[in-house]
Motif scaffolding. Structure first.
Motif, PDB file in Angstrom:
ATOM      1  N   ASP A  15       0.843  -1.196   0.000  1.00 34.32           N
ATOM      2  CA  ASP A  15       0.000   0.000   0.000  1.00 34.32           C
ATOM      3  C   ASP A  15       0.880   1.248   0.000  1.00 34.32           C
ATOM      4  O   ASP A  15       1.355   1.675   1.048  1.00 34.32           O
ATOM      5  CB  ASP A  15      -0.914  -0.032   1.227  1.00 34.32           C
ATOM      6  CG  ASP A  15      -1.806   1.186   1.361  1.00 34.32           C
ATOM      7  OD1 ASP A  15      -1.808   2.068   0.476  1.00 34.32           O
ATOM      8  OD2 ASP A  15      -2.510   1.263   2.384  1.00 34.32           O
ATOM      9  N   GLY A  51      -0.704   4.331   1.945  1.00 40.96           N
ATOM     10  CA  GLY A  51      -0.662   4.053   3.382  1.00 40.96           C
ATOM     11  C   GLY A  51       0.744   4.147   3.940  1.00 40.96           C
ATOM     12  O   GLY A  51       0.955   4.625   5.056  1.00 40.96           O
ATOM     13  N   THR A  52       1.715   3.694   3.165  1.00 40.92           N
ATOM     14  CA  THR A  52       3.107   3.758   3.589  1.00 40.92           C
ATOM     15  C   THR A  52       3.580   5.210   3.648  1.00 40.92           C
ATOM     16  O   THR A  52       4.257   5.613   4.607  1.00 40.92           O
ATOM     17  CB  THR A  52       4.002   2.927   2.658  1.00 40.92           C
ATOM     18  OG1 THR A  52       3.577   1.560   2.710  1.00 40.92           O
ATOM     19  CG2 THR A  52       5.460   3.010   3.063  1.00 40.92           C
ATOM     20  N   ASP A  63       1.715   7.790   4.202  1.00 43.28           N
ATOM     21  CA  ASP A  63       1.041   8.351   5.377  1.00 43.28           C
ATOM     22  C   ASP A  63       1.768   7.954   6.664  1.00 43.28           C
ATOM     23  O   ASP A  63       1.992   8.784   7.550  1.00 43.28           O
ATOM     24  CB  ASP A  63      -0.413   7.880   5.414  1.00 43.28           C
ATOM     25  CG  ASP A  63      -1.135   8.383   6.647  1.00 43.28           C
ATOM     26  OD1 ASP A  63      -1.302   9.617   6.791  1.00 43.28           O
ATOM     27  OD2 ASP A  63      -1.523   7.541   7.481  1.00 43.28           O
ATOM     28  N   PHE A  64       2.162   6.695   6.766  1.00 41.84           N
ATOM     29  CA  PHE A  64       2.895   6.236   7.949  1.00 41.84           C
ATOM     30  C   PHE A  64       4.192   7.018   8.126  1.00 41.84           C
ATOM     31  O   PHE A  64       4.492   7.499   9.221  1.00 41.84           O
ATOM     32  CB  PHE A  64       3.202   4.734   7.857  1.00 41.84           C
ATOM     33  CG  PHE A  64       4.227   4.299   8.859  1.00 41.84           C
ATOM     34  CD1 PHE A  64       3.879   4.109  10.182  1.00 41.84           C
ATOM     35  CD2 PHE A  64       5.554   4.116   8.484  1.00 41.84           C
ATOM     36  CE1 PHE A  64       4.837   3.737  11.124  1.00 41.84           C
ATOM     37  CE2 PHE A  64       6.511   3.750   9.407  1.00 41.84           C
ATOM     38  CZ  PHE A  64       6.153   3.554  10.737  1.00 41.84           C
ATOM     39  N   ASN A  90       5.517  -2.439   6.782  1.00 48.31           N
ATOM     40  CA  ASN A  90       5.880  -3.388   5.737  1.00 48.31           C
ATOM     41  C   ASN A  90       6.962  -4.363   6.175  1.00 48.31           C
ATOM     42  O   ASN A  90       7.349  -5.236   5.425  1.00 48.31           O
ATOM     43  CB  ASN A  90       6.359  -2.631   4.494  1.00 48.31           C
ATOM     44  CG  ASN A  90       5.331  -1.646   4.014  1.00 48.31           C
ATOM     45  OD1 ASN A  90       4.309  -2.029   3.472  1.00 48.31           O
ATOM     46  ND2 ASN A  90       5.571  -0.364   4.234  1.00 48.31           N
TER      47      ASN A  90
END
Length: 131
Positions: free
Chosen positions: A12, A15-16, A18-19, A115
């Motif tokens: 993703d 999402g990554t 954002d993290f 991840n």
């Protein structure tokens, strides 16, 4: 030649990104409309992410990251290792090693991102002076 990118393969990309924004206070530089590729603003060399699906379409077979058996690490340097470590864990990073002072004087800590990539959060290294 100029070294420009480190690209990690993830499920993703959005999402990554954002993290990494929440965990390490980085900013997204670019996210392709497809969602299959994105970059963080990290200076001269970009930290980028490509979807595993895109890599498969390009004929690659990306492996899975394992923080217990890493083949590399990302390292973020800070003056406040403890504070940065807390922020990363609150954002969803998994603690691998609490902050500790190493024999060479550097403070190091480790987390894994969602991840499974190993990330070091550390102080600067005092290099010996020349001469």
């Amino acid at each position: 030649m100029i070294f420009r990118y480190t690209i990690l393969y993830v499920e993703d990309v959005a999402g990554t990104l954002d993290f990494y924004e929440r965990a390490f206070a980085l900013k997204t530089l670019f996210l392709h409309d497809s969602g299959d590729y994105g970059e963080l603003k990290t200076g001269e060399t970009k930290l980028a992410f490509s979807s595993r699906e895109l890599m498969k379409q390009l004929g690659k077979t990306p492996g899975n990251a394992d923080p217990k058996a890493p083949v590399f690490e990302l390292a973020f340097e800070t003056n406040d290792v403890g504070g940065a470590l807390d922020r990363a864990v609150r954002a969803g990073a998994k603690l691998v090693q609490e902050a500790r002072k190493e024999p060479w004087g550097q403070i190091t800590s480790y987390v894994s991102d969602p991840n499974g990539y190993l990330v070091e959060i550390c102080s600067s290294v005092q290099l010996p002076s020349a001469g």
